[in-house]
Design a protein around this motif. Structure first.
Motif, PDB file in Angstrom:
ATOM      1  N   ILE A  45      44.924  38.915  35.800  1.00  0.00           N
ATOM      2  CA  ILE A  45      43.469  38.771  35.855  1.00  0.00           C
ATOM      3  C   ILE A  45      42.935  38.379  34.479  1.00  0.00           C
ATOM      4  O   ILE A  45      42.083  37.486  34.354  1.00  0.00           O
ATOM      5  CB  ILE A  45      42.806  40.065  36.376  1.00  0.00           C
ATOM      6  CG1 ILE A  45      43.071  40.204  37.878  1.00  0.00           C
ATOM      7  CG2 ILE A  45      41.309  40.099  36.071  1.00  0.00           C
ATOM      8  CD1 ILE A  45      42.693  41.543  38.457  1.00  0.00           C
ATOM      9  N   THR A  46      43.455  39.015  33.439  1.00  0.00           N
ATOM     10  CA  THR A  46      43.047  38.686  32.076  1.00  0.00           C
ATOM     11  C   THR A  46      43.479  37.274  31.710  1.00  0.00           C
ATOM     12  O   THR A  46      42.682  36.487  31.187  1.00  0.00           O
ATOM     13  CB  THR A  46      43.633  39.702  31.078  1.00  0.00           C
ATOM     14  OG1 THR A  46      43.154  41.005  31.427  1.00  0.00           O
ATOM     15  CG2 THR A  46      43.217  39.380  29.653  1.00  0.00           C
ATOM     16  N   ASP A  47      44.739  36.942  31.981  1.00  0.00           N
ATOM     17  CA  ASP A  47      45.259  35.604  31.668  1.00  0.00           C
ATOM     18  C   ASP A  47      44.470  34.506  32.360  1.00  0.00           C
ATOM     19  O   ASP A  47      44.216  33.445  31.782  1.00  0.00           O
ATOM     20  CB  ASP A  47      46.732  35.473  32.079  1.00  0.00           C
ATOM     21  CG  ASP A  47      47.685  36.263  31.202  1.00  0.00           C
ATOM     22  OD1 ASP A  47      47.247  36.765  30.144  1.00  0.00           O
ATOM     23  OD2 ASP A  47      48.863  36.381  31.588  1.00  0.00           O
ATOM     24  N   LEU A  48      44.109  34.738  33.613  1.00  0.00           N
ATOM     25  CA  LEU A  48      43.393  33.741  34.405  1.00  0.00           C
ATOM     26  C   LEU A  48      41.891  33.733  34.136  1.00  0.00           C
ATOM     27  O   LEU A  48      41.162  32.915  34.685  1.00  0.00           O
ATOM     28  CB  LEU A  48      43.641  33.977  35.899  1.00  0.00           C
ATOM     29  CG  LEU A  48      45.078  33.785  36.361  1.00  0.00           C
ATOM     30  CD1 LEU A  48      45.255  34.279  37.793  1.00  0.00           C
ATOM     31  CD2 LEU A  48      45.487  32.323  36.244  1.00  0.00           C
ATOM     32  N   GLN A  49      41.452  34.670  33.293  1.00  0.00           N
ATOM     33  CA  GLN A  49      40.047  34.826  32.939  1.00  0.00           C
ATOM     34  C   GLN A  49      39.166  35.001  34.181  1.00  0.00           C
ATOM     35  O   GLN A  49      38.097  34.408  34.307  1.00  0.00           O
ATOM     36  CB  GLN A  49      39.566  33.645  32.099  1.00  0.00           C
ATOM     37  CG  GLN A  49      40.271  33.551  30.780  1.00  0.00           C
ATOM     38  CD  GLN A  49      39.792  32.395  29.929  1.00  0.00           C
ATOM     39  OE1 GLN A  49      39.204  31.437  30.418  1.00  0.00           O
ATOM     40  NE2 GLN A  49      40.035  32.489  28.640  1.00  0.00           N
ATOM     41  N   LEU A  50      39.644  35.831  35.102  1.00  0.00           N
ATOM     42  CA  LEU A  50      38.850  36.153  36.277  1.00  0.00           C
ATOM     43  C   LEU A  50      37.754  37.126  35.878  1.00  0.00           C
ATOM     44  O   LEU A  50      37.956  37.986  35.016  1.00  0.00           O
ATOM     45  CB  LEU A  50      39.718  36.766  37.373  1.00  0.00           C
ATOM     46  CG  LEU A  50      40.831  35.891  37.933  1.00  0.00           C
ATOM     47  CD1 LEU A  50      41.606  36.634  39.011  1.00  0.00           C
ATOM     48  CD2 LEU A  50      40.292  34.581  38.476  1.00  0.00           C
ATOM     49  N   VAL A  51      36.613  36.996  36.490  1.00  0.00           N
ATOM     50  CA  VAL A  51      35.499  37.902  36.238  1.00  0.00           C
ATOM     51  C   VAL A  51      34.988  38.405  37.572  1.00  0.00           C
ATOM     52  O   VAL A  51      35.213  37.790  38.612  1.00  0.00           O
ATOM     53  CB  VAL A  51      34.356  37.204  35.465  1.00  0.00           C
ATOM     54  CG1 VAL A  51      34.783  36.826  34.065  1.00  0.00           C
ATOM     55  CG2 VAL A  51      33.834  35.997  36.223  1.00  0.00           C
ATOM     56  N   LYS A  52      34.307  39.538  37.531  1.00  0.00           N
ATOM     57  CA  LYS A  52      33.698  40.082  38.743  1.00  0.00           C
ATOM     58  C   LYS A  52      32.211  39.777  38.699  1.00  0.00           C
ATOM     59  O   LYS A  52      31.552  39.993  37.693  1.00  0.00           O
ATOM     60  CB  LYS A  52      33.934  41.585  38.836  1.00  0.00           C
ATOM     61  CG  LYS A  52      35.375  41.930  39.159  1.00  0.00           C
ATOM     62  CD  LYS A  52      35.568  43.412  39.288  1.00  0.00           C
ATOM     63  CE  LYS A  52      35.462  43.779  40.743  1.00  0.00           C
ATOM     64  NZ  LYS A  52      35.794  45.183  40.988  1.00  0.00           N
ATOM     65  N   VAL A  53      31.725  39.248  39.802  1.00  0.00           N
ATOM     66  CA  VAL A  53      30.303  38.933  39.931  1.00  0.00           C
ATOM     67  C   VAL A  53      29.788  39.556  41.218  1.00  0.00           C
ATOM     68  O   VAL A  53      30.554  39.752  42.168  1.00  0.00           O
ATOM     69  CB  VAL A  53      30.044  37.408  39.928  1.00  0.00           C
ATOM     70  CG1 VAL A  53      30.426  36.791  38.600  1.00  0.00           C
ATOM     71  CG2 VAL A  53      30.770  36.720  41.065  1.00  0.00           C
ATOM     72  N   PRO A  54      28.498  39.857  41.274  1.00  0.00           N
ATOM     73  CA  PRO A  54      27.958  40.465  42.491  1.00  0.00           C
ATOM     74  C   PRO A  54      27.675  39.429  43.571  1.00  0.00           C
ATOM     75  O   PRO A  54      27.286  38.302  43.278  1.00  0.00           O
ATOM     76  CB  PRO A  54      26.667  41.119  42.013  1.00  0.00           C
ATOM     77  CG  PRO A  54      26.263  40.318  40.829  1.00  0.00           C
ATOM     78  CD  PRO A  54      27.536  39.831  40.193  1.00  0.00           C
ATOM     79  N   ASP A  55      27.876  39.837  44.815  1.00  0.00           N
ATOM     80  CA  ASP A  55      27.482  38.984  45.936  1.00  0.00           C
ATOM     81  C   ASP A  55      26.047  39.347  46.330  1.00  0.00           C
ATOM     82  O   ASP A  55      25.380  40.124  45.637  1.00  0.00           O
ATOM     83  CB  ASP A  55      28.457  39.100  47.119  1.00  0.00           C
ATOM     84  CG  ASP A  55      28.540  40.503  47.701  1.00  0.00           C
ATOM     85  OD1 ASP A  55      27.639  41.335  47.436  1.00  0.00           O
ATOM     86  OD2 ASP A  55      29.507  40.781  48.431  1.00  0.00           O
TER      87      ASP A  55
END
Length: 151
Positions: A45-55
């Motif tokens: 998740i860190t490597d892919l630079q994934l972030v959490k956003v609200p729906d």
């Protein structure tokens, strides 16, 4: 499976369905036949630079940092209301103490707004530190956030 292949599968999954937690991502990967651990997925998740956003319902999901939906002040307003426990000022600093789990989302949304008064934003699970360009800028930040529901 090699790291590149595993991360390609994670990219495919995140692009095609709403993944809400690391645990959920681990389970989906395991169901697809990949032997992964929570620690490995966390690094990916860190490597892919994934972030959490609200729906639209306020539930967060993973997406790519460059694909973040930017819905402006309406989204920031929705996340500030009811989640800010306290707002404090000190010179060029504006500190928002927020309910646990809301710091990263609120911090990210403030960054996305690119407010001229904001020098930088740092956040953790339950706080957001906004650094203003000046003492006056910090007062303007407070006024702006208060008008959006951070009281």
């Amino acid at each position: 499976m090699k790291k590149k292949e595993r991360q390609a599968e994670i990219r495919r999954l995140v692009a095609n369905q709403a993944i809400h937690t690391q645990t959920e991502l681990v389970m989906v990967l395991q169901e697809a036949g990949l032997a992964v651990t929570q620690a490995t997925v966390s690094r990916d998740i860190t490597d892919l630079q994934l972030v959490k956003v609200p729906d639209d319902q306020g539930r967060t999901y993973y997406t790519f940092s460059n694909d973040r939906p930017v819905d402006g002040e309406a989204k920031l307003r929705r996340n500030l209301r009811g989640n800010v426990v306290e707002m404090k000022l000190n010179d060029r600093f504006c500190l928002l103490n927020v309910l646990p789990g809301n710091g990263p989302v609120i911090g990210s949304l403030i960054k996305q707004m690119n407010y001229a008064e904001v020098f930088g934003v740092l956040s953790d699970d339950s706080s957001v530190l906004i650094v203003g360009n000046s003492v006056l800028s910090t007062t303007q930040i407070r006024t702006r956030l208060a008008s959006l529901g951070a009281e």
